[in-house]
Design a protein around this motif. Structure first.
Motif, short mmCIF file in Angstrom:
data_model
loop_
_atom_site.label_atom_id
_atom_site.label_comp_id
_atom_site.label_asym_id
_atom_site.label_seq_id
_atom_site.Cartn_x
_atom_site.Cartn_y
_atom_site.Cartn_z
N ALA A 502 -13.67 -28.38 -10.30
CA ALA A 502 -14.47 -28.00 -11.47
C ALA A 502 -15.71 -28.87 -11.61
CB ALA A 502 -13.62 -28.10 -12.73
N LEU A 503 -15.72 -30.01 -10.90
CA LEU A 503 -16.88 -30.91 -10.96
C LEU A 503 -17.79 -30.77 -9.74
CD1 LEU A 503 -15.06 -34.15 -12.21
CD2 LEU A 503 -16.11 -32.34 -13.57
N ARG A 504 -17.51 -29.76 -8.93
CA ARG A 504 -18.28 -29.65 -7.68
C ARG A 504 -19.76 -29.37 -7.93
NH1 ARG A 504 -15.26 -24.97 -8.22
NH2 ARG A 504 -16.38 -22.99 -8.15
N SER A 505 -20.07 -28.78 -9.09
CA SER A 505 -21.48 -28.60 -9.46
C SER A 505 -21.83 -29.68 -10.47
CB SER A 505 -21.71 -27.22 -10.09
OG SER A 505 -21.58 -26.21 -9.12
N ALA A 506 -22.78 -30.53 -10.09
CA ALA A 506 -23.18 -31.62 -10.98
C ALA A 506 -23.85 -31.06 -12.23
CB ALA A 506 -24.13 -32.56 -10.25
N SER A 507 -24.10 -31.92 -13.19
CA SER A 507 -24.80 -31.51 -14.41
C SER A 507 -26.09 -30.78 -14.03
CB SER A 507 -25.15 -32.74 -15.26
OG SER A 507 -25.99 -32.37 -16.32
N PRO A 508 -26.39 -29.67 -14.73
CA PRO A 508 -27.57 -28.87 -14.38
C PRO A 508 -28.89 -29.61 -14.52
CG PRO A 508 -26.09 -27.66 -15.81
CD PRO A 508 -25.62 -29.07 -15.81
N PHE A 544 -8.10 -26.27 -18.41
CA PHE A 544 -7.46 -26.61 -19.68
C PHE A 544 -6.36 -25.61 -20.03
CE2 PHE A 544 -11.57 -28.86 -21.17
CZ PHE A 544 -11.15 -30.04 -20.58
N ALA A 545 -6.58 -24.33 -19.72
CA ALA A 545 -5.56 -23.31 -20.01
C ALA A 545 -4.30 -23.55 -19.20
CB ALA A 545 -6.12 -21.92 -19.73
N LEU A 546 -4.45 -23.87 -17.92
CA LEU A 546 -3.29 -24.12 -17.06
C LEU A 546 -2.56 -25.39 -17.47
CD1 LEU A 546 -4.69 -23.15 -13.53
CD2 LEU A 546 -2.89 -21.96 -14.79
N SER A 547 -3.31 -26.44 -17.67
CA SER A 547 -2.69 -27.74 -17.96
C SER A 547 -2.00 -27.74 -19.32
CB SER A 547 -3.73 -28.86 -17.89
OG SER A 547 -4.74 -28.67 -18.86
N PHE A 573 -15.73 -30.37 -30.49
CA PHE A 573 -16.07 -30.40 -29.06
C PHE A 573 -15.68 -29.09 -28.38
CE2 PHE A 573 -14.24 -31.38 -24.77
CZ PHE A 573 -15.44 -31.41 -24.09
N TYR A 574 -14.45 -28.63 -28.61
CA TYR A 574 -13.99 -27.42 -27.93
C TYR A 574 -14.73 -26.18 -28.43
CZ TYR A 574 -10.26 -30.17 -25.81
OH TYR A 574 -9.55 -31.09 -25.07
N VAL A 625 -18.00 -31.99 -21.07
CA VAL A 625 -16.72 -31.44 -20.62
C VAL A 625 -16.37 -31.97 -19.24
CG1 VAL A 625 -17.41 -29.29 -19.46
CG2 VAL A 625 -15.31 -29.36 -20.77
N GLN A 626 -17.36 -32.21 -18.40
CA GLN A 626 -17.09 -32.78 -17.08
C GLN A 626 -16.60 -34.22 -17.19
OE1 GLN A 626 -20.76 -31.97 -14.88
NE2 GLN A 626 -19.83 -30.15 -13.96
N GLU A 627 -17.15 -34.97 -18.11
CA GLU A 627 -16.66 -36.34 -18.34
C GLU A 627 -15.23 -36.31 -18.85
OE1 GLU A 627 -17.89 -39.37 -17.70
OE2 GLU A 627 -19.45 -38.26 -16.60
N SER A 628 -14.93 -35.34 -19.71
CA SER A 628 -13.59 -35.20 -20.24
C SER A 628 -12.59 -34.90 -19.12
CB SER A 628 -13.55 -34.08 -21.28
OG SER A 628 -12.25 -33.86 -21.74
N ILE A 629 -12.98 -34.05 -18.19
CA ILE A 629 -12.10 -33.72 -17.06
C ILE A 629 -11.84 -34.95 -16.19
CG2 ILE A 629 -12.02 -32.42 -14.88
CD1 ILE A 629 -13.46 -30.14 -16.36
#
Length: 639
Positions: A502-508, A544-547, A573-574, A625-629
Motif C-alpha cells: 500500500a506504500l509502493r506509491s510515495a506521497s504525490p 484496514f477492512a481486512l485487519s 482522521f478516518y 494514512v501512509q504514516e499510520s500504516i
C-alpha cells in the motif's frame, strides 16, 4: 401486381420494433407509401425550427446524429444507426423541430408517412407504448416483447428514489439567449428565429425580460392574418414572462410549464422578471434531459434485446453521469446509481448469453466483478475485471463443466467490450481459465496468495479481494468472502506485506510541495492520479477492512466511514480519508468526462489554482494514512 420494392421494404422493417408487431398485410400497406432518401455525409434531414415533415424516418443504411446547440456549441445528444427510427416529434408535438438531424455517413432513409401509419396503430397498444416511450425518454428501442413487470429486483432499491433524485437536479439551461426590443417588427423576429434556428425570442428592456414570443405565436397570430408582419412584436408577445432563478429543478420546471401551459421559462438573476436575463429553458431541454433519467435507463436495460441497444444505453449512462457531476450531485449517490446501471448492464448481457447458448448452466455459479466495479467505484469507461466461481463438482465432470462456463465467459466478455468495457490488458477476465474456478479451487488460490506471499501474490490479492456478485448464486461468493476473512485474521505477515504494498506509491508531492509527474513515455509531465493518489487510498481502505474484519463493505469511502465508527477517537482522521477517496474519484471522473478518456493522466497546466489546492489537501491525508500504516503494521521490516 405486387410491388417488389415495397416487399423488400416490408421484409426489412419487420425485423425492427415497432414494425415487428404489425401483420404482414399492414406492413405491406405501410411499405407501399414509404419514400426512400439517399443523403451524403453531413447532410441535414431536418434542422431546428424547420416545419414538421409529414413522416418520420427509419435508417436502412448509415448513421444519424441528433445535435443541439449547448453553450454556443453544437453537441451530439443522440445517435442512431441501421433499424433505428427517429423524427417522432410529428406524432406528439405541433411545434417545429427542436433539434438537428444530421448524417454521420452516407445514409439511406425510409420515410414512413403519418397518414398511413396513424390509422394502423390505433388498436395496437404495444406499438403506441413503444412510440410514447421513444419520444418521451429519448431511448430508441425501449420496447420488447417481455411482459411489463417490476422495474427493479431486490438489489436495486437504490433506484426507487432515483426519479425523485433526477427530477431534483437543476435544469441545464441555455445560457446564450437571443433577445429583441418590444418595438422590433414581427418580420424581423421571424428572421432572428430562422437565423439562429431557435423557437423563441425573449423581448427585453435593458436585458430585463418583459415578454416572450415563440414560433407558436407566429403561427397563431401572424400566419392566420390576425397581425401583420410589419407590426411590432409587442402585439403578439406573451407577458409577463414566467421567470425562475438559476438552479430551478427539473420537476419544478415541468410543473410550471404544465400549470401555465407554456413551453419556455426564463432564468433571471433573482428569479423574478425584474432582474437580468441569464438563460432560458425550453420544453425540449427537459425532454433531452429526461432521456438520461435513471429509471428510464434501468427499464431500457432490463428490456434490451441486443448488444447494440445496450451500447446506446451505456452512452446515455455517461450523459447521466456528466449531468450529475455538472450539477454537483453528491458522489455517494452518483456512485450508487452508476454502479447499479453498470451492474444491470452486465447482468442483462449474461442473461442473454445464457439464452444464446441454449443450455442451462450445469451447476450453480456466480459472476464476480472485481476491482473498481467490485468496490462500486467504476464511473468512467475502464477495463473490465471479472471472474467466475462455480459449485464444486466431481473430478470426472470438472473440465466439461468448466468448458461451459468458459464458453459463457467468452461470449460475455466479448459483448462487454462491444458495449464499452474494454478488455483487461492483463487478461483478468472470466474467459481466462485461471479465473474460472470451482469454489474449492478459489479457496486454494487465496490460500496460496496469503501464505506464500511475494510481489505477484500481493498484486493478485489487491485485485481479487475486492469482488462483488453481479449474477448468480450469492451463497458461493458469501462462502468465498468468509474464507478470505478467515485466512487473513491474525495473519500478521500477510497484512504487513499488504501494508508495504500500500506504500509502493510515495506521497504525490515531492520536494517543495510539487506534484510528482511522469518522467518519460506518452504521458511525460502528466500527473498519474490513479497510481499516485487513488490507489494508495484504496489500498489503505482494503488493508484496514481486512485487519479489522470489516465484512460486506467493499467501497473505499464506506470502509473508512466504518473505521470512524469503530474507532471514534480517530473519527476525524478516518472521515477525512473517506472524503479524500470521494474527492479524488470525482476529480478523475470530471477530467475523464472533459477529455473523453479514463481521467487517469492529468495535465497540470490545465488545472485551476483552486483545483491544485484541493488536490494538495487530499495528498496531505494520503501522507497521514501512509504514516499510520507504517506504525500499525511495522512496515519498515518489509520495505
Amino acid at each position: 401486381m405486387k410491388n417488389t420494392i415495397a416487399e423488400r421494404i416490408a421484409d426489412f422493417i419487420k425485423n425492427f420494433p415497432p414494425f415487428d408487431q404489425f401483420s404482414k398485410k399492414d406492413l405491406y400497406c405501410i411499405a407501399k407509401e414509404v419514400t426512400i432518401t439517399y443523403l451524403e455525409k453531413d447532410e441535414n434531414v431536418y434542422v431546428v425550427g424547420e416545419p414538421l415533415h409529414d413522416r418520420f424516418y427509419m435508417i436502412h443504411k448509415g448513421a444519424i446524429a441528433l445535435k443541439k446547440e449547448i453553450n454556443s456549441k453544437m453537441e451530439t445528444v443522440d445517435r442512431f444507426d441501421e433499424g433505428d427510427i427517429f423524427g417522432l416529434r410529428p406524432l406528439f408535438a405541433k411545434e417545429n423541430y427542436a433539434i438537428n438531424a444530421v448524417t454521420e455517413e452516407e445514409s439511406i432513409l425510409y420515410g414512413i408517412p403519418l397518414d398511413t401509419f396513424k390509422p394502423l396503430i390505433t388498436q395496437n397498444r404495444e406499438v403506441v407504448n413503444f412510440l410514447i416511450e421513444s419520444f418521451a425518454s429519448n431511448t430508441e428501442n425501449p420496447f420488447s416483447k417481455e411482459l411489463h413487470g417490476s422495474l427493479y429486483d431486490n438489489r436495486l432499491d437504490v433506484l426507487t428514489n432515483d426519479k425523485e433524485l433526477f427530477e431534483l437536479q437543476p435544469v441545464r439551461y441555455t445560457k446564450k439567449v437571443i433577445t429583441a426590443t418590444a418595438k422590433t417588427k414581427i418580420k424581423d423576429i421571424a428572421k432572428l428565429m430562422n437565423h439562429h434556428r431557435i423557437g423563441s425570442i425573449v423581448i427585453a428592456d435593458d436585458n430585463i425580460p418583459i415578454g416572450i414570443v415563440t414560433d407558436e405565436d407566429l403561427r397563431k397570430k401572424v400566419i392566420t392574418g390576425i397581425q401583420s408582419i410589419e407590426d411590432s412584436v409587442s402585439l403578439i408577445m406573451s407577458s409577463p414572462v414566467l421567470c425562475y432563478p438559476k438552479g430551478v429543478s427539473i420537476s419544478q420546471a415541468q410543473l410550471a410549464m404544465m400549470k401555465h401551459n407554456v413551453s419556455h421559462l426564463c432564468v433571471t438573476a433573482d428569479g423574478t422578471p425584474n432582474s437580468k436575463i441569464i438563460g432560458i429553458i425550453s420544453q425540449n431541454d427537459l425532454i433531452v434531459m429526461g432521456g438520461s433519467n435513471p429509471t428510464v435507463l434501468m427499464k431500457a436495460i432490463k428490456r434490451s434485446n441486443s448488444t447494440k441497444e445496450l451500447k446506446h444505453i451505456r452512452k446515455k449512462i455517461m450523459v447521466l453521469l456528466a449531468g450529475f457531476v455538472e450539477q454537483d450531485i453528491p458522489l455517494t449517490q452518483t456512485s450508487k446509481i452508476i454502479f447499479e446501471l453498470n451492474d444491470a448492464t452486465v447482468k442483462r448481457i449474461i442473461e442473454r448469453c445464457i439464452l444464446q447458448i441454449d443450455k442451462k448452466p450445469p451447476v450453480s455459479f456466480a459472476w464476480m466483478s472485481l476491482g473498481s466495479q467490485g468496490r462500486k467505484e467504476q464511473l468512467l469507461h475502464t477495463d473490465q475485471d471479472n471472474a467466475i466461481v462455480f459449485e464444486n463438482v466431481k473430478a470426472d465432470d470438472l473440465e466439461e463443466v468448466r468448458d461451459y462456463f468458459l464458453l459463457l465467459a467468452k461470449k460475455v466478455n466479448k459483448r462487454l467490450n462491444a458495449v464499452g468495457f474494454d478488455f483487461c490488458p492483463a487478461d483478468i477476465m472470466a474467459k481466462n481459465p485461471k479465473w474460472c474456478l470451482t469454489l474449492d479451487e478459489w479457496k486454494d488460490q487465496f490460500n496460496q496468495w496469503t501464505s506464500n506471499t511475494g510481489g505477484d501474490e500481493i498484486l493478485m490479492s489487491s485485485i481479487f479481494f475486492d469482488f462483488d456478485i453481479t449474477y448468480g448464486d450469492a451463497s458461493l461468493t458469501n462462502q468465498l468472502s468468509e474464507h478470505i476473512f478467515e485466512i487473513t485474521k491474525n495473519n500478521h505477515l500477510f497484512l504487513s506485506k499488504l501494508g508495504a504494498s500500500a506504500l509502493r506509491s510515495a506521497s504525490p508531492l515531492g520536494f517543495f510541495r510539487q506534484f510528482l509527474v511522469e518522467q518519460d513515455g506518452e504521458y511525460k509531465d502528466f500527473f498519474d492520479i490513479k497510481k499516485r493518489a487513488i490507489m494508495p487510498i484504496v489500498d489503505a481502505g482494503r488493508l484496514f477492512a481486512l485487519s479489522n474484519q470489516i465484512k460486506n463493505i467493499n467501497n473505499t469511502a464506506e470502509r473508512f466511514e466504518k473505521m470512524a465508527e469503530l474507532f471514534p477517537e480517530n473519527e476525524e482522521f478516518y472521515l477525512s480519508c473517506s472524503y479524500t477517496s470521494k474527492a479524488l474519484l470525482k476529480f478523475r471522473t470530471k477530467h475523464g468526462l472533459l477529455h473523453n478518456d479514463d481521467g487517469r493522466f492529468i495535465e497540470l497546466s490545465a488545472l485551476t489554482k483552486e483545483e491544485k489546492m484541493k488536490l494538495k489537501r487530499c495528498f496531505k491525508t494520503i501522507a497521514r494514512v501512509q504514516e499510520s500504516i507504517k506504525l500499525k503494521f511495522n512496515i519498515n521490516n518489509y520495505m
